[in-house]
Design an enzyme around this catalytic site. Structure first.
Site, PDB file in Angstrom:
ATOM      1  N   ASP A  19       0.836  -1.206   0.000  1.00 17.31           N
ATOM      2  CA  ASP A  19       0.000   0.000   0.000  1.00 17.31           C
ATOM      3  C   ASP A  19       0.871   1.257   0.000  1.00 17.31           C
ATOM      4  OD1 ASP A  19      -2.289   1.497   0.023  1.00 17.31           O
ATOM      5  OD2 ASP A  19      -2.824   1.085   2.107  1.00 17.31           O
ATOM      6  N   ASN A  67     -10.583  -2.591  -6.633  1.00 15.63           N
ATOM      7  CA  ASN A  67      -9.748  -1.658  -7.396  1.00 15.63           C
ATOM      8  C   ASN A  67     -10.321  -1.324  -8.782  1.00 15.63           C
ATOM      9  OD1 ASN A  67      -6.547  -2.881  -6.102  1.00 15.63           O
ATOM     10  ND2 ASN A  67      -7.760  -1.115  -5.447  1.00 15.63           N
TER      11      ASN A  67
HETATM   12  C1  FPP Z   1      -1.611   0.121  -3.451  1.00 14.33           C
HETATM   13  O1  FPP Z   1      -1.182   1.447  -3.460  1.00 14.33           O
HETATM   14  C2  FPP Z   1      -1.080  -0.610  -4.589  1.00 14.33           C
HETATM   15  C3  FPP Z   1      -1.817  -1.169  -5.586  1.00 14.33           C
HETATM   16  C4  FPP Z   1      -3.286  -1.120  -5.656  1.00 14.33           C
HETATM   17  C5  FPP Z   1      -1.175  -1.850  -6.698  1.00 14.33           C
HETATM   18  C6  FPP Z   1       0.026  -2.664  -6.320  1.00 14.33           C
HETATM   19  C7  FPP Z   1       0.742  -2.987  -7.540  1.00 14.33           C
HETATM   20  C8  FPP Z   1       2.082  -2.961  -7.698  1.00 14.33           C
HETATM   21  C9  FPP Z   1       3.088  -2.716  -6.646  1.00 14.33           C
HETATM   22  C10 FPP Z   1       2.600  -3.296  -9.003  1.00 14.33           C
HETATM   23  C11 FPP Z   1       2.360  -4.743  -9.130  1.00 14.33           C
HETATM   24  C12 FPP Z   1       3.042  -5.298 -10.216  1.00 14.33           C
HETATM   25  C13 FPP Z   1       3.482  -6.555 -10.159  1.00 14.33           C
HETATM   26  C14 FPP Z   1       4.146  -7.115 -11.329  1.00 14.33           C
HETATM   27  C15 FPP Z   1       3.347  -7.376  -8.943  1.00 14.33           C
HETATM   28  P1  FPP Z   1      -2.287   2.574  -3.637  1.00 14.33           P
HETATM   29  O2  FPP Z   1      -2.412   2.895  -5.074  1.00 14.33           O
HETATM   30  O3  FPP Z   1      -3.549   2.113  -2.989  1.00 14.33           O
HETATM   31  O4  FPP Z   1      -1.630   3.738  -2.853  1.00 14.33           O
HETATM   32  P2  FPP Z   1      -2.385   4.898  -2.044  1.00 14.33           P
HETATM   33  O5  FPP Z   1      -3.097   4.230  -0.908  1.00 14.33           O
HETATM   34  O6  FPP Z   1      -1.259   5.751  -1.602  1.00 14.33           O
HETATM   35  O7  FPP Z   1      -3.310   5.576  -3.001  1.00 14.33           O
END
Ligand code: FPP
Length: 247
Positions: A19, A67
């Protein structure tokens, strides 16, 4: 092995709620996708460290069923990143003995994603150092409903008696059949929630929360989480005295 860790007490299965990509990127004046693509570096480093420490299963929450509610541009970017990362990392996964699989309803992902996931699953099927499990279009509540449907279907077609429904049968109907429950769950970015992730499987997991945003998560943070885990007394409903006597 880092000297502060007890090599005889490494969790077999670690699950991570990655996250904070968006907030990290925004704080740098960048767009959210920059955060996600930087998060791939953290995935690579964490996986490398997990192999080194002898972790056997690493589950990463990459895309939840919820998501889909994000802006379409971010969803498209995440899906493209997934395809590009799998393509780019596949040789390294094979070199490191990583077996790749997914949990969640991947049938709803774009066909290019399904193709590259299938390719990665097939090409790494014989590896046995670690299982890397990506949760994609994953919802734990959906998983429980779908397991219930599978069980009911078996009862209806006569292959399972009502009295034979038990914890083992139910566990085998989940996406995580044959994967042991995680002993340790890590959530980054300072949020203290489980967010519909592995609700059944986390029954006895130790939870570790760190303020570090996912794109900054590195080997040292994994060491810190395992160290924290090793300081916990896992009682599974028993008393502290019983646990000490059983050691
Ligand atoms: C949460 O941060 C992250 C995600 C919803 C996506 C996670 C994906 C990756 C790290 C890339 C994955 C790729 C591979 C190949 C595994 P957020 O967007 O919810 O952050 P925020 O809470 O700060 O908005």
């Amino acid at each position: 092995m880092p000297k502060q860790l007890d090599s005889s007490n490494i969790p077999k299965h670690i699950a991570i709620i990655m996250d904070g990509n968006g907030r990290w990127a925004r704080a740098k004046g960048q767009d959210r996708l920059y955060g996600h693509s930087s998060g791939v570096d953290s995935v690579r480093e964490t996986l490398k460290a997990a192999v080194e420490f002898g972790v056997k299963h690493l589950t990463l929450y990459a895309f939840s069923a919820e998501n889909w509610g994000r802006p379409q541009q971010e969803i498209d970017g995440l899906m493209e990143l997934l395809v590009a990362s799998i393509h780019g990392e596949l040789p390294a996964l094979n070199e490191r003995g990583v077996r790749f699989s997914t949990i969640g309803d991947v049938s709803r992902l774009p066909s290019a994603c399904i193709d590259s996931l299938t390719d990665a699953v097939n090409s790494t099927a014989k590896n046995d150092k670690i299982n890397l499990i990506l949760a994609l279009n994953y919802s734990s509540r959906e998983e429980i409903v779908s397991a219930t449907k599978k069980i009911v279907q078996r009862v209806l077609d006569g292959s399972l008696a009502l009295d034979d429904i038990n914890l083992q049968e139910f566990q085998q109907a989940l996406y995580t059949a044959n994967i042991p429950d995680p002993e340790l769950v890590i959530r980054t970015s300072g949020e203290h929630r489980v967010s519909n992730f592995l609700l059944w499987q986390l029954a006895y997991a130790e939870l570790h929360f760190t303020p570090v945003f996912w794109p900054e998560f590195r080997r040292e943070h994994l060491v810190e989480a395992i160290y924290d885990y090793q300081r916990r007394e896992r009682r599974f409903g028993k008393t502290s005295e019983q646990v000490i006597l059983e050691k």
